[in-house]
Design a protein around this motif. Structure first.
Motif, PDB file in Angstrom:
ATOM      1  N   MET A 180       3.671 -10.471   6.371  1.00 42.14           N
ATOM      2  CA  MET A 180       2.686  -9.426   6.196  1.00 42.14           C
ATOM      3  C   MET A 180       1.838  -9.753   4.967  1.00 42.14           C
ATOM      4  N   THR A 181       0.552  -9.551   5.071  1.00 44.80           N
ATOM      5  CA  THR A 181      -0.330  -9.831   3.941  1.00 44.80           C
ATOM      6  C   THR A 181      -0.374  -8.644   2.982  1.00 44.80           C
ATOM      7  N   SER A 182      -0.874  -8.908   1.791  1.00 46.21           N
ATOM      8  CA  SER A 182      -1.052  -7.835   0.807  1.00 46.21           C
ATOM      9  C   SER A 182      -1.930  -6.726   1.364  1.00 46.21           C
ATOM     10  N   TYR A 183      -2.991  -7.114   2.060  1.00 48.82           N
ATOM     11  CA  TYR A 183      -3.907  -6.130   2.624  1.00 48.82           C
ATOM     12  C   TYR A 183      -3.216  -5.267   3.683  1.00 48.82           C
ATOM     13  N   GLU A 184      -2.416  -5.886   4.538  1.00 50.16           N
ATOM     14  CA  GLU A 184      -1.702  -5.120   5.570  1.00 50.16           C
ATOM     15  C   GLU A 184      -0.713  -4.143   4.930  1.00 50.16           C
ATOM     16  N   ILE A 185      -0.041  -4.580   3.886  1.00 47.11           N
ATOM     17  CA  ILE A 185       0.875  -3.686   3.176  1.00 47.11           C
ATOM     18  C   ILE A 185       0.101  -2.536   2.546  1.00 47.11           C
ATOM     19  N   TYR A 186      -1.028  -2.851   1.933  1.00 48.89           N
ATOM     20  CA  TYR A 186      -1.881  -1.826   1.319  1.00 48.89           C
ATOM     21  C   TYR A 186      -2.302  -0.782   2.357  1.00 48.89           C
ATOM     22  N   LYS A 187      -2.749  -1.236   3.519  1.00 49.89           N
ATOM     23  CA  LYS A 187      -3.198  -0.308   4.563  1.00 49.89           C
ATOM     24  C   LYS A 187      -2.044   0.559   5.070  1.00 49.89           C
ATOM     25  N   LEU A 188      -0.845  -0.016   5.176  1.00 54.03           N
ATOM     26  CA  LEU A 188       0.320   0.781   5.569  1.00 54.03           C
ATOM     27  C   LEU A 188       0.642   1.828   4.513  1.00 54.03           C
ATOM     28  N   LEU A 189       0.597   1.445   3.256  1.00 52.77           N
ATOM     29  CA  LEU A 189       0.858   2.404   2.177  1.00 52.77           C
ATOM     30  C   LEU A 189      -0.156   3.541   2.221  1.00 52.77           C
ATOM     31  N   GLU A 190      -1.408   3.184   2.450  1.00 47.23           N
ATOM     32  CA  GLU A 190      -2.455   4.199   2.569  1.00 47.23           C
ATOM     33  C   GLU A 190      -2.151   5.130   3.750  1.00 47.23           C
ATOM     34  N   TYR A 191      -1.747   4.566   4.874  1.00 51.22           N
ATOM     35  CA  TYR A 191      -1.392   5.343   6.064  1.00 51.22           C
ATOM     36  C   TYR A 191      -0.244   6.308   5.764  1.00 51.22           C
ATOM     37  N   TYR A 192       0.716   5.858   4.957  1.00 50.50           N
ATOM     38  CA  TYR A 192       1.872   6.688   4.608  1.00 50.50           C
ATOM     39  C   TYR A 192       1.586   7.666   3.473  1.00 50.50           C
ATOM     40  N   GLY A 193       0.333   7.779   3.094  1.00 48.61           N
ATOM     41  CA  GLY A 193      -0.059   8.808   2.142  1.00 48.61           C
ATOM     42  C   GLY A 193       0.042   8.438   0.677  1.00 48.61           C
ATOM     43  N   ILE A 194       0.146   7.153   0.374  1.00 49.73           N
ATOM     44  CA  ILE A 194       0.145   6.733  -1.021  1.00 49.73           C
ATOM     45  C   ILE A 194      -1.298   6.814  -1.512  1.00 49.73           C
ATOM     46  N   PRO A 195      -1.531   7.489  -2.625  1.00 44.19           N
ATOM     47  CA  PRO A 195      -2.910   7.689  -3.088  1.00 44.19           C
ATOM     48  C   PRO A 195      -3.653   6.376  -3.379  1.00 44.19           C
ATOM     49  N   THR A 196      -4.918   6.371  -2.980  1.00 44.69           N
ATOM     50  CA  THR A 196      -5.806   5.260  -3.316  1.00 44.69           C
ATOM     51  C   THR A 196      -6.892   5.719  -4.279  1.00 44.69           C
ATOM     52  N   GLN A 197      -7.006   7.019  -4.461  1.00 41.48           N
ATOM     53  CA  GLN A 197      -7.968   7.584  -5.414  1.00 41.48           C
ATOM     54  C   GLN A 197      -7.394   8.849  -5.995  1.00 41.48           C
ATOM     55  N   PRO A 198      -7.646   9.267  -7.196  1.00 40.76           N
ATOM     56  CA  PRO A 198      -8.481   8.564  -8.173  1.00 40.76           C
ATOM     57  C   PRO A 198      -7.784   7.346  -8.769  1.00 40.76           C
ATOM     58  N   LYS A 199      -6.455   7.328  -8.774  1.00 39.39           N
ATOM     59  CA  LYS A 199      -5.734   6.135  -9.231  1.00 39.39           C
ATOM     60  C   LYS A 199      -5.157   5.467  -8.000  1.00 39.39           C
ATOM     61  N   ASP A 200      -5.369   4.177  -7.889  1.00 41.19           N
ATOM     62  CA  ASP A 200      -4.988   3.449  -6.687  1.00 41.19           C
ATOM     63  C   ASP A 200      -3.512   3.049  -6.748  1.00 41.19           C
ATOM     64  N   HIS A 201      -2.645   4.028  -6.475  1.00 43.05           N
ATOM     65  CA  HIS A 201      -1.207   3.753  -6.498  1.00 43.05           C
ATOM     66  C   HIS A 201      -0.795   2.792  -5.388  1.00 43.05           C
ATOM     67  N   ALA A 202      -1.532   2.784  -4.275  1.00 50.93           N
ATOM     68  CA  ALA A 202      -1.218   1.836  -3.202  1.00 50.93           C
ATOM     69  C   ALA A 202      -1.408   0.408  -3.705  1.00 50.93           C
ATOM     70  N   ARG A 203      -2.479   0.158  -4.432  1.00 50.39           N
ATOM     71  CA  ARG A 203      -2.734  -1.182  -4.966  1.00 50.39           C
ATOM     72  C   ARG A 203      -1.670  -1.553  -5.999  1.00 50.39           C
ATOM     73  N   ILE A 204      -1.281  -0.588  -6.822  1.00 47.70           N
ATOM     74  CA  ILE A 204      -0.227  -0.828  -7.814  1.00 47.70           C
ATOM     75  C   ILE A 204       1.079  -1.179  -7.100  1.00 47.70           C
ATOM     76  N   LEU A 205       1.401  -0.455  -6.038  1.00 46.10           N
ATOM     77  CA  LEU A 205       2.640  -0.741  -5.311  1.00 46.10           C
ATOM     78  C   LEU A 205       2.632  -2.125  -4.671  1.00 46.10           C
ATOM     79  N   VAL A 206       1.496  -2.580  -4.184  1.00 47.22           N
ATOM     80  CA  VAL A 206       1.420  -3.940  -3.649  1.00 47.22           C
ATOM     81  C   VAL A 206       1.703  -4.940  -4.768  1.00 47.22           C
TER      82      VAL A 206
END
Length: 108
Positions: free
Chosen positions: A1-27
């Motif tokens: 799985m790529t970083s981007y695919e993981i990021y999109k899954l995290l976003e789908y599961y409700g991990i915030p991307t704004q105002p602080k991008d916790h999904a990016r931090i989790l990747v």
């Protein structure tokens, strides 16, 4: 799985991307924890997968997610990156970013 695919899954599961991008931090945390290696095992075999989900810390979550209380089933399930990302999202929703040592140490 790529970083981007993981990021999109995290976003789908409700991990915030704004105002602080916790999904990016989790990747970034996952990269630090396992270098995104699906079969990574740490903590003497207690932490599994890309997010290094610690099985002794989350038995109730793992039993619910897998339908089993068998550690071997948990390991096999957690070695799937999509499943590991789902488990990580649930850990995040209950504990926040502080659940990961690599985040707390600033090593991500």
């Amino acid at each position: 799985m790529t970083s981007y695919e993981i990021y999109k899954l995290l976003e789908y599961y409700g991990i915030p991307t704004q105002p602080k991008d916790h999904a990016r931090i989790l990747v970034a945390v996952a990269k630090s924890e396992s270098n995104l290696y699906a079969a990574a095992a740490g903590d003497g075999g207690d932490s599994i997968g890309i997010f290094q989900i610690n099985m002794p810390a989350h038995p109730d979550k793992l039993k619910k997610l897998t339908g089993s209380d068998d550690r071997n089933v948990w390991i096999q399930w957690l070695e799937n990156p999509a499943n590991n990302t789902l488990a990580a999202s649930q850990v995040y929703h209950s504990q926040g970013l502080g659940a990961w040592t690599e985040y707390n140490n600033g090593n991500y």
